[in-house]
Motif scaffolding. Structure first.
Motif, PDB file in Angstrom:
ATOM      1  N   ARG A  58      -4.346   3.475  -4.556  1.00 47.96           N
ATOM      2  CA  ARG A  58      -5.079   2.970  -5.715  1.00 47.96           C
ATOM      3  C   ARG A  58      -6.435   3.644  -5.781  1.00 47.96           C
ATOM      4  NH1 ARG A  58      -6.613  -3.229  -6.482  1.00 47.96           N
ATOM      5  NH2 ARG A  58      -8.667  -2.546  -5.826  1.00 47.96           N
ATOM      6  N   ALA A  59      -6.786   4.145  -6.940  1.00 45.39           N
ATOM      7  CA  ALA A  59      -8.081   4.787  -7.163  1.00 45.39           C
ATOM      8  C   ALA A  59      -9.112   3.729  -7.545  1.00 45.39           C
ATOM      9  CB  ALA A  59      -7.960   5.844  -8.262  1.00 45.39           C
ATOM     10  N   ALA A  60     -10.373   4.126  -7.555  1.00 47.58           N
ATOM     11  CA  ALA A  60     -11.470   3.200  -7.870  1.00 47.58           C
ATOM     12  C   ALA A  60     -11.313   2.565  -9.246  1.00 47.58           C
ATOM     13  CB  ALA A  60     -12.805   3.926  -7.760  1.00 47.58           C
ATOM     14  N   ASP A  61     -10.733   3.308 -10.202  1.00 44.84           N
ATOM     15  CA  ASP A  61     -10.578   2.781 -11.557  1.00 44.84           C
ATOM     16  C   ASP A  61      -9.321   1.921 -11.720  1.00 44.84           C
ATOM     17  OD1 ASP A  61      -8.493   4.596 -11.610  1.00 44.84           O
ATOM     18  OD2 ASP A  61      -9.322   5.824 -13.234  1.00 44.84           O
ATOM     19  N   GLY A  62      -8.593   1.699 -10.626  1.00 44.52           N
ATOM     20  CA  GLY A  62      -7.400   0.865 -10.681  1.00 44.52           C
ATOM     21  C   GLY A  62      -6.107   1.639 -10.894  1.00 44.52           C
ATOM     22  N   SER A  63      -6.211   2.900 -11.267  1.00 43.60           N
ATOM     23  CA  SER A  63      -5.008   3.724 -11.409  1.00 43.60           C
ATOM     24  C   SER A  63      -4.516   4.118 -10.024  1.00 43.60           C
ATOM     25  CB  SER A  63      -5.318   4.975 -12.238  1.00 43.60           C
ATOM     26  OG  SER A  63      -6.239   5.791 -11.538  1.00 43.60           O
ATOM     27  N   THR A  64      -3.388   4.762  -9.967  1.00 46.41           N
ATOM     28  CA  THR A  64      -2.881   5.231  -8.678  1.00 46.41           C
ATOM     29  C   THR A  64      -2.921   6.750  -8.616  1.00 46.41           C
ATOM     30  OG1 THR A  64      -0.612   5.160  -9.498  1.00 46.41           O
ATOM     31  CG2 THR A  64      -1.366   3.260  -8.239  1.00 46.41           C
ATOM     32  N   THR A  65      -3.160   7.232  -7.414  1.00 45.98           N
ATOM     33  CA  THR A  65      -3.135   8.662  -7.137  1.00 45.98           C
ATOM     34  C   THR A  65      -1.950   8.913  -6.216  1.00 45.98           C
ATOM     35  OG1 THR A  65      -5.534   8.770  -7.291  1.00 45.98           O
ATOM     36  CG2 THR A  65      -4.435  10.595  -6.168  1.00 45.98           C
ATOM     37  N   ILE A  66      -1.126   9.875  -6.575  1.00 45.32           N
ATOM     38  CA  ILE A  66       0.046  10.216  -5.771  1.00 45.32           C
ATOM     39  C   ILE A  66      -0.136  11.624  -5.243  1.00 45.32           C
ATOM     40  CG2 ILE A  66       2.550  10.536  -5.787  1.00 45.32           C
ATOM     41  CD1 ILE A  66       2.554   8.526  -8.194  1.00 45.32           C
ATOM     42  N   THR A  67      -0.040  11.760  -3.912  1.00 46.13           N
ATOM     43  CA  THR A  67      -0.246  13.046  -3.260  1.00 46.13           C
ATOM     44  C   THR A  67       0.912  13.332  -2.331  1.00 46.13           C
ATOM     45  OG1 THR A  67      -2.615  12.574  -3.257  1.00 46.13           O
ATOM     46  CG2 THR A  67      -1.872  14.394  -1.879  1.00 46.13           C
ATOM     47  N   ASP A  68       1.482  14.526  -2.438  1.00 44.05           N
ATOM     48  CA  ASP A  68       2.490  14.975  -1.485  1.00 44.05           C
ATOM     49  C   ASP A  68       1.782  15.679  -0.349  1.00 44.05           C
ATOM     50  OD1 ASP A  68       4.642  14.044  -2.945  1.00 44.05           O
ATOM     51  OD2 ASP A  68       4.817  15.878  -4.104  1.00 44.05           O
TER      52      ASP A  68
END
Length: 139
Positions: free
Chosen positions: A70-80
Motif C-alpha cells: 500500500r502506498a501513502a495515497d492508499g493505492s497499491t504498488t506492485i513490484t516484481d
C-alpha cells in the motif's frame, strides 16, 4: 504447540545453486546440491517419524517474488523481483507441532548444520510460534 521454522536465501544463493557463483555466494557443485537434498530429506523423514511434521516446502527463487504494498495515497504498488543484490528472503519452511520451544530449537540447530560449500553465507534459521487464536504463543 505449532511452530513455523524458516530458512533464508538470496537470489544470489539460488543462482549459486545453479552453478553461477558470485562474490555473495560460491557456485554449488552437483555433489553440494545432492548433499543438501539428502540432509533435508533425512530431517524431513525424522520429523515425519516423530509425528512433528505438519508441512514442509521449498520456495521458488526470489526473482519470482511479487511485492504488493500500500502506498501513502492508499493505492497499491506492485513490484516484481527482487534481484541478486537484495537481502535474503524465506527460501523454505516447515510447520511443526513440537512439545516445547526447546524441542523446536533442537530441530532448528540441526537444520542450521545443513551442508553447503565453503564460503556460502550462513543465515539464521528462524523459529516463530504459530498463534492458536487464543492469544497464547506458547513457549
Amino acid at each position: 504447540m505449532k511452530y513455523l521454522v524458516v530458512v533464508q536465501g538470496s537470489q544470489a544463493d539460488y543462482e549459486a545453486m545453479q552453478g553461477k557463483g558470485s562474490s555473495r555466494s560460491p557456485a554449488w557443485s552437483e555433489e553440494d546440491i545432492q548433499a543438501m537434498y539428502s540432509f533435508m530429506s533425512a530431517v524431513n523423514d525424522d520429523l515425519t517419524a516423530t509425528g512433528e511434521m505438519i508441512d514442509a516446502r521449498g520456495l521458488a527463487e526470489p526473482a519470482k517474488t511479487r511485492f504488493v504494498q500500500r502506498a501513502a495515497d492508499g493505492s497499491t504498488t506492485i513490484t516484481d523481483g527482487p534481484y541478486a543484490e537484495t537481502e535474503e528472503l524465506p527460501a523454505g519452511f516447515w510447520v511443526l507441532d513440537c512439545a516445547s520451544l526447546e524441542r523446536v530449537t533442537e530441530i532448528a540447530e540441526r537444520i542450521a548444520q545443513c551442508p553447503q560449500p565453503a564460503g556460502a553465507p550462513d543465515y539464521p534459521v528462524v523459529v516463530r510460534p504459530i498463534e492458536d487464536g487464543s492469544g497464547d504463543t506458547g513457549g
